[in-house]
Design a protein around this motif. Structure first.
Motif, PDB file in Angstrom:
ATOM      1  N   ARG A 137       0.821  -1.221   0.000  1.00 41.02           N
ATOM      2  CA  ARG A 137       0.000   0.000   0.000  1.00 41.02           C
ATOM      3  C   ARG A 137       0.851   1.266   0.000  1.00 41.02           C
ATOM      4  O   ARG A 137       0.396   2.329  -0.405  1.00 41.02           O
ATOM      5  CB  ARG A 137      -0.891   0.025   1.246  1.00 41.02           C
ATOM      6  CG  ARG A 137      -2.052  -0.942   1.212  1.00 41.02           C
ATOM      7  CD  ARG A 137      -2.913  -0.745   2.461  1.00 41.02           C
ATOM      8  NE  ARG A 137      -3.912  -1.789   2.609  1.00 41.02           N
ATOM      9  CZ  ARG A 137      -4.812  -1.817   3.593  1.00 41.02           C
ATOM     10  NH1 ARG A 137      -4.830  -0.841   4.498  1.00 41.02           N
ATOM     11  NH2 ARG A 137      -5.686  -2.799   3.677  1.00 41.02           N
ATOM     12  N   HIS A 138       2.081   1.150   0.509  1.00 40.93           N
ATOM     13  CA  HIS A 138       2.923   2.343   0.671  1.00 40.93           C
ATOM     14  C   HIS A 138       4.286   2.167  -0.011  1.00 40.93           C
ATOM     15  O   HIS A 138       5.321   2.127   0.656  1.00 40.93           O
ATOM     16  CB  HIS A 138       3.110   2.648   2.166  1.00 40.93           C
ATOM     17  CG  HIS A 138       1.825   2.985   2.846  1.00 40.93           C
ATOM     18  ND1 HIS A 138       1.221   4.221   2.725  1.00 40.93           N
ATOM     19  CD2 HIS A 138       1.018   2.235   3.628  1.00 40.93           C
ATOM     20  CE1 HIS A 138       0.087   4.214   3.420  1.00 40.93           C
ATOM     21  NE2 HIS A 138      -0.065   3.031   3.965  1.00 40.93           N
ATOM     22  N   PRO A 139       4.267   2.066  -1.340  1.00 36.73           N
ATOM     23  CA  PRO A 139       5.539   1.897  -2.058  1.00 36.73           C
ATOM     24  C   PRO A 139       6.486   3.076  -1.857  1.00 36.73           C
ATOM     25  O   PRO A 139       7.689   2.964  -2.087  1.00 36.73           O
ATOM     26  CB  PRO A 139       5.104   1.771  -3.526  1.00 36.73           C
ATOM     27  CG  PRO A 139       3.737   2.380  -3.588  1.00 36.73           C
ATOM     28  CD  PRO A 139       3.111   2.125  -2.255  1.00 36.73           C
ATOM     29  N   GLU A 140       5.918   4.222  -1.412  1.00 45.36           N
ATOM     30  CA  GLU A 140       6.760   5.414  -1.196  1.00 45.36           C
ATOM     31  C   GLU A 140       7.581   5.322   0.086  1.00 45.36           C
ATOM     32  O   GLU A 140       8.504   6.115   0.297  1.00 45.36           O
ATOM     33  CB  GLU A 140       5.875   6.677  -1.161  1.00 45.36           C
ATOM     34  CG  GLU A 140       5.133   6.935   0.149  1.00 45.36           C
ATOM     35  CD  GLU A 140       3.904   6.053   0.406  1.00 45.36           C
ATOM     36  OE1 GLU A 140       3.253   6.247   1.442  1.00 45.36           O
ATOM     37  OE2 GLU A 140       3.601   5.176  -0.425  1.00 45.36           O
ATOM     38  N   LEU A 149       3.949   1.766  15.243  1.00 47.14           N
ATOM     39  CA  LEU A 149       2.714   1.586  14.477  1.00 47.14           C
ATOM     40  C   LEU A 149       2.030   0.271  14.836  1.00 47.14           C
ATOM     41  O   LEU A 149       0.825   0.120  14.653  1.00 47.14           O
ATOM     42  CB  LEU A 149       3.008   1.599  12.978  1.00 47.14           C
ATOM     43  CG  LEU A 149       3.630   2.875  12.412  1.00 47.14           C
ATOM     44  CD1 LEU A 149       3.986   2.670  10.941  1.00 47.14           C
ATOM     45  CD2 LEU A 149       2.667   4.052  12.561  1.00 47.14           C
ATOM     46  N   ALA A 150       2.812  -0.699  15.311  1.00 44.28           N
ATOM     47  CA  ALA A 150       2.245  -2.001  15.675  1.00 44.28           C
ATOM     48  C   ALA A 150       3.178  -2.728  16.621  1.00 44.28           C
ATOM     49  O   ALA A 150       4.396  -2.669  16.471  1.00 44.28           O
ATOM     50  CB  ALA A 150       2.013  -2.844  14.428  1.00 44.28           C
ATOM     51  N   ARG A 192      -2.873   4.663  11.914  1.00 42.77           N
ATOM     52  CA  ARG A 192      -1.802   5.265  12.735  1.00 42.77           C
ATOM     53  C   ARG A 192      -0.856   6.084  11.869  1.00 42.77           C
ATOM     54  O   ARG A 192      -0.364   7.137  12.297  1.00 42.77           O
ATOM     55  CB  ARG A 192      -1.066   4.156  13.491  1.00 42.77           C
ATOM     56  CG  ARG A 192      -1.918   3.560  14.607  1.00 42.77           C
ATOM     57  CD  ARG A 192      -1.406   2.229  15.127  1.00 42.77           C
ATOM     58  NE  ARG A 192      -2.469   1.533  15.845  1.00 42.77           N
ATOM     59  CZ  ARG A 192      -2.478   0.226  16.109  1.00 42.77           C
ATOM     60  NH1 ARG A 192      -1.469  -0.543  15.711  1.00 42.77           N
ATOM     61  NH2 ARG A 192      -3.479  -0.322  16.768  1.00 42.77           N
ATOM     62  N   LEU A 193      -0.611   5.614  10.674  1.00 44.49           N
ATOM     63  CA  LEU A 193       0.245   6.364   9.736  1.00 44.49           C
ATOM     64  C   LEU A 193      -0.413   7.688   9.356  1.00 44.49           C
ATOM     65  O   LEU A 193       0.251   8.727   9.308  1.00 44.49           O
ATOM     66  CB  LEU A 193       0.472   5.538   8.465  1.00 44.49           C
ATOM     67  CG  LEU A 193       1.779   4.774   8.313  1.00 44.49           C
ATOM     68  CD1 LEU A 193       1.767   3.982   7.012  1.00 44.49           C
ATOM     69  CD2 LEU A 193       2.992   5.693   8.367  1.00 44.49           C
ATOM     70  N   ALA A 194      -1.713   7.630   9.092  1.00 46.42           N
ATOM     71  CA  ALA A 194      -2.442   8.840   8.704  1.00 46.42           C
ATOM     72  C   ALA A 194      -2.415   9.873   9.819  1.00 46.42           C
ATOM     73  O   ALA A 194      -2.206  11.077   9.583  1.00 46.42           O
ATOM     74  CB  ALA A 194      -3.883   8.477   8.339  1.00 46.42           C
ATOM     75  N   THR A 196       7.678  -5.578  16.041  1.00 43.24           N
ATOM     76  CA  THR A 196       7.335  -4.179  16.276  1.00 43.24           C
ATOM     77  C   THR A 196       7.558  -3.428  14.967  1.00 43.24           C
ATOM     78  O   THR A 196       8.638  -3.531  14.374  1.00 43.24           O
ATOM     79  CB  THR A 196       8.207  -3.565  17.389  1.00 43.24           C
ATOM     80  OG1 THR A 196       7.908  -4.220  18.629  1.00 43.24           O
ATOM     81  CG2 THR A 196       7.924  -2.082  17.551  1.00 43.24           C
ATOM     82  N   LEU A 197       6.537  -2.725  14.513  1.00 45.14           N
ATOM     83  CA  LEU A 197       6.662  -1.921  13.298  1.00 45.14           C
ATOM     84  C   LEU A 197       6.723  -0.458  13.704  1.00 45.14           C
ATOM     85  O   LEU A 197       5.837   0.036  14.399  1.00 45.14           O
ATOM     86  CB  LEU A 197       5.469  -2.159  12.367  1.00 45.14           C
ATOM     87  CG  LEU A 197       5.529  -1.434  11.011  1.00 45.14           C
ATOM     88  CD1 LEU A 197       6.682  -1.974  10.157  1.00 45.14           C
ATOM     89  CD2 LEU A 197       4.205  -1.575  10.259  1.00 45.14           C
ATOM     90  N   LEU A 198       7.793   0.200  13.274  1.00 48.64           N
ATOM     91  CA  LEU A 198       8.030   1.595  13.640  1.00 48.64           C
ATOM     92  C   LEU A 198       8.000   2.485  12.406  1.00 48.64           C
ATOM     93  O   LEU A 198       8.382   2.065  11.308  1.00 48.64           O
ATOM     94  CB  LEU A 198       9.405   1.739  14.296  1.00 48.64           C
ATOM     95  CG  LEU A 198       9.693   0.868  15.525  1.00 48.64           C
ATOM     96  CD1 LEU A 198      11.171   0.942  15.876  1.00 48.64           C
ATOM     97  CD2 LEU A 198       8.838   1.302  16.700  1.00 48.64           C
ATOM     98  N   ALA A 199       7.573   3.717  12.612  1.00 48.36           N
ATOM     99  CA  ALA A 199       7.753   4.764  11.598  1.00 48.36           C
ATOM    100  C   ALA A 199       8.893   5.633  12.093  1.00 48.36           C
ATOM    101  O   ALA A 199       8.855   6.130  13.225  1.00 48.36           O
ATOM    102  CB  ALA A 199       6.480   5.582  11.441  1.00 48.36           C
TER     103      ALA A 199
END
Length: 205
Positions: A27-30, A185-186, A198-200, A173-176
């Motif tokens: 969903r987020h290739p960027e 984020l998770a 959470r990203l939004a 654990t997924l981090l931004a």
């Protein structure tokens, strides 16, 4: 901003998160995805799987909650309880694959967990990395040579330190990560939609 996925290839919950990771990445290739091994089974925790009596029960719960598959080949591999999960070897494997194609790190993390939890392949066996590399269209000889190199051993240790420096205590654990700002984020389990929300929120602050 980039995503940092801190996981352990021998962690059932990390395997359960594979579907979410793949979906979020698509969903987020960027957003580049960095994959860091956490080192769950190292040192004194590198013991036969029978010493972790909760594994089968936990896997049933993970499958129920996430839909993750645990294959019969995996069940056979761990059936007598003697199999040793060695997170250092698994971390070396992800580094070796990552070196060959850094932008595909998330794909390789998912592939390694599938190799273990579905196909029943040991992540200490160089042949497992040969198989994953061939399926991914990589130079399998180069990946296997890297897996066994001293350079990759050092890099695997650096992964464990990086996970600790990010303050991660559980997997996955997924981090931004945006400059010095690190936002979780998770932890453990989340759907792609939950991660998206959470990203939004993060992007509007």
């Amino acid at each position: 901003m980039k995503l940092v996925h801190v996981f352990d290839a021998y962690c059932g919950w990390s395997h359960g998160f594979s579907g979410t990771l793949g979906e979020v990445a698509s969903r987020h290739p960027e957003l580049p995805v960095e994959v860091v091994s956490g080192g769950l089974f190292t040192g004194p925790r590198r013991v036969p799987i029978r010493e972790f009596g909760y594994v089968q029960g936990a896997n049933a719960k993970i499958a129920e909650l996430t839909g993750a598959e645990f294959g019969t080949a995996y069940d056979q591999l761990i059936a007598d309880g003697s199999f040793v999960m060695d997170s250092e070897a698994a971390a070396r494997g992800i580094v070796a694959l990552r070196m060959a194609a850094p932008a595909r790190a998330a794909e390789f993390a998912i592939a390694l967990q599938r190799a273990f939890y579905v196909d029943g392949l040991s992540l200490s066996d160089p042949g497992t990395y040969r198989e994953v590399a061939e399926e991914a269209g990589l130079d399998a000889d180069a990946v296997v040579a890297a897996f066994e190199s001293s350079e990759v051993r050092v890099a695997a240790g650096a992964d464990f330190h990086r996970a600790a420096s990010l303050g991660v205590t559980g997997f996955p654990t997924l981090l931004a990560v945006d400059g010095d700002r690190v936002t979780a984020l998770a932890h453990g389990h989340a759907t792609a939609d939950e991660v998206d929300r959470r990203l939004a929120t993060l992007r509007t602050h």
